[in-house]
Design an enzyme around this catalytic site. Structure first.
Site, PDB file in Angstrom:
ATOM      1  N   LYS A 133      14.110 -10.042  36.001  1.00 38.16           N
ATOM      2  CA  LYS A 133      14.502  -8.664  36.326  1.00 38.16           C
ATOM      3  C   LYS A 133      13.318  -7.726  36.331  1.00 38.16           C
ATOM      4  O   LYS A 133      13.279  -6.786  37.120  1.00 38.16           O
ATOM      5  CB  LYS A 133      15.575  -8.163  35.351  1.00 38.16           C
ATOM      6  CG  LYS A 133      16.941  -8.763  35.622  1.00 38.16           C
ATOM      7  CD  LYS A 133      18.054  -7.911  35.037  1.00 38.16           C
ATOM      8  CE  LYS A 133      19.406  -8.515  35.357  1.00 38.16           C
ATOM      9  NZ  LYS A 133      20.500  -7.831  34.664  1.00 38.16           N
TER      10      LYS A 133
ATOM     11  N   LYS B 255      23.386 -21.424  44.873  1.00 41.86           N
ATOM     12  CA  LYS B 255      24.662 -21.007  44.282  1.00 41.86           C
ATOM     13  C   LYS B 255      25.162 -19.725  44.956  1.00 41.86           C
ATOM     14  O   LYS B 255      24.357 -18.877  45.325  1.00 41.86           O
ATOM     15  CB  LYS B 255      24.407 -20.742  42.789  1.00 41.86           C
ATOM     16  CG  LYS B 255      25.633 -20.760  41.929  1.00 41.86           C
ATOM     17  CD  LYS B 255      25.274 -20.486  40.482  1.00 41.86           C
ATOM     18  CE  LYS B 255      26.309 -19.565  39.902  1.00 41.86           C
ATOM     19  NZ  LYS B 255      25.970 -18.995  38.632  1.00 41.86           N
TER      20      LYS B 255
ATOM     21  N   LYS C  58      26.692 -13.127  43.364  1.00 40.87           N
ATOM     22  CA  LYS C  58      27.252 -11.780  43.443  1.00 40.87           C
ATOM     23  C   LYS C  58      26.334 -10.833  44.207  1.00 40.87           C
ATOM     24  O   LYS C  58      26.777  -9.936  44.892  1.00 40.87           O
ATOM     25  CB  LYS C  58      27.365 -11.267  41.995  1.00 40.87           C
ATOM     26  CG  LYS C  58      28.679 -10.661  41.597  1.00 40.87           C
ATOM     27  CD  LYS C  58      28.575 -10.272  40.109  1.00 40.87           C
ATOM     28  CE  LYS C  58      29.833  -9.633  39.597  1.00 40.87           C
ATOM     29  NZ  LYS C  58      29.785  -9.232  38.197  1.00 40.87           N
TER      30      LYS C  58
END
Ligand code: TRP
Length: 423
Positions: free
Chosen positions: A206, A288, A291
């Protein structure tokens, strides 16, 4: 339901914002004297939560609905045990194992979240005592638009309920409504080596992604998560693989604290459901389904319209072989087969037989329709809940009271053990 009147609870939480200025000033002069909640006689201390101070609680006017009554009920429910005392369960009525999970109010769950996690939650709540928190405090490590955060907090809660989490069986609440999370987080931060935080994968990722805003919250995020988990004496934490390192950190903190003082926190374990497949991106089936994927065609979301779902499956990446068959050389088709299989209970062999000699077009259409049918009842219930804000807010307010009662007991123990003066 635990018999709390929704208006009562709402007024307690409403009062946090609505306390008049003179009343607030008065309360600040005598912090723990307790303020009368708007319509119900519950007490708020000036920190904005129901006072846990024993003098405040022992005053008359609490009736059978105040936090004290909740404590009593909690205690009775646990066979008279002090449920927050690790390892102190008596032979009578062993409590159900407790599950805690936090869900960020950002972004709508994907089909991957649904198949891998959300779908199992209703089943979980029969076997375990489940506590679900919409973790709005975690969300602000990245800048959020205030109105959007508020809206998404309600939406996330509504989606949890619509997915089959029953407020009668489980506790659903918003993290910032229970101040003990932030309070315990500070204490735990003093039991967490700095180096443990800087080596977290998620922190590294992040901070690389948002180099313009590497704030302290991004670094201490896992401590807040540890507080979430440890406050509830959690036995099991349903997590994805990406959160394993954070859970490990929570365990280390618990162990350190328990070692320095005495057993205080239950040691939490990860809970990885046996059933459920990993859903891959519809555009890059080696990855994967995420979101936060920038390519909306790659992600099916739980709230997508039937048209959008059909369109996304129609565009899903397959191969030029034209044969519905699973295999490492056919990641796109295998992904679609596994989605179809999980939702229908059919095996790969069944699916291969069903679509033998039929093209990808027909197969994709069948998968999409199955997904639409699976999500339809959830979407309908979600819309109904969002339209009934009084009910939804009532559930969250009641959840905060129930969660708060458990959390405050743990926090009080921690404060006592570390030597904070108690009056
Ligand atoms: N960090 C988790 C995530 O991003 C959310 C979370 C916060 C959580 N607190 C938690 C998950 C406690 C499990 C338990 O998914």
């Amino acid at each position: 339901m635990i018999g709390l009147c929704a208006r009562h609870i709402l007024s307690v939480y409403g009062a946090v914002q609505k306390i008049s200025r003179p009343a607030r000033r008065k309360a600040q002069k005598s912090p723990c004297a307790g303020l009368r909640g708007v319509a119900c006689g519950a007490r708020l201390c000036y920190h904005g939560y129901i006072a846990s101070h024993k003098n405040a609680l022992s005053r008359p006017g609490q009736g059978g609905t105040g936090p004290r009554a909740v404590f009593r009920r909690e205690k009775r429910r646990n066979g008279g045990n002090d449920m927050s005392e690790a390892g102190a369960q008596s032979a009578a009525a062993p409590r159900k194992k407790r599950v805690f999970s936090g869900i960020q109010p950002t972004g709508v769950f994907t089909l991957g979240n649904y198949v891998g996690a959300v779908r199992n939650w209703p089943k979980l709540q029969d076997e375990y005592e489940c506590i679900y928190s919409v973790v709005d405090e975690h969300a602000i490590t990245v800048r959020q638009d205030p109105a959007a955060l508020r809206r998404q907090t309600r939406e996330t809660a509504a989606l949890l309920l619509a997915s089959g989490i029953s407020p009668e069986k489980s506790v659903v609440f918003v993290q910032s409504h229970v101040p003990a999370h932030a309070q315990l987080s500070w204490v735990l931060s003093c039991f967490c080596p700095f180096g443990d935080l800087t080596r977290m994968h998620q922190f590294k990722e992040k901070s690389a992604k948002h180099p313009e805003d590497i704030n302290g919250g991004l670094l201490t995020y896992p401590i807040l998560m540890a507080a979430d988990i440890l406050l509830y004496q959690t036995d099991l934490v349903p997590i994805g693989i990406d959160q394993k390192q954070h859970l490990e950190l929570a365990r280390n903190i618990a162990q350190r604290f328990n070692g320095v003082y005495s057993p205080t926190f239950t040691m939490p374990d990860g809970y990885i459901p046996q059933v459920g497949a990993k859903v891959m991106s519809l555009q890059e089936p080696e990855k994967k389904m995420s979101k936060s994927d920038a390519n909306e065609n790659a992600v099916v979301r739980m709230l997508d319209t039937p048209d959008a779902i059909l369109r996304k499956f129609k565009r899903a990446v397959t191969d030029s072989d034209g044969c519905v068959r699973a295999g490492a050389d056919k990641p796109g088709v295998t992904n679609l087969m596994s989605i179809y299989g999980v939702l229908t209970g059919k095996s790969f062999a069944d699916i291969e037989r069903e679509f033998d000699g039929r093209g990808y077009g027909e197969f994709k259409q069948a998968v999409a329709q199955t997904v639409v049918d699976a999500l339809r009842p959830i979407q309908q219930e979600y819309a109904r809940l969002l339209a009934d804000r009084g009910y939804l807010d009532g559930v969250l307010a009641e959840g905060a009271v129930r969660a708060g009662a458990i959390a405050r007991r743990t926090l009080a123990k921690v404060y006592k053990k570390i030597g904070f003066l108690q009056l």
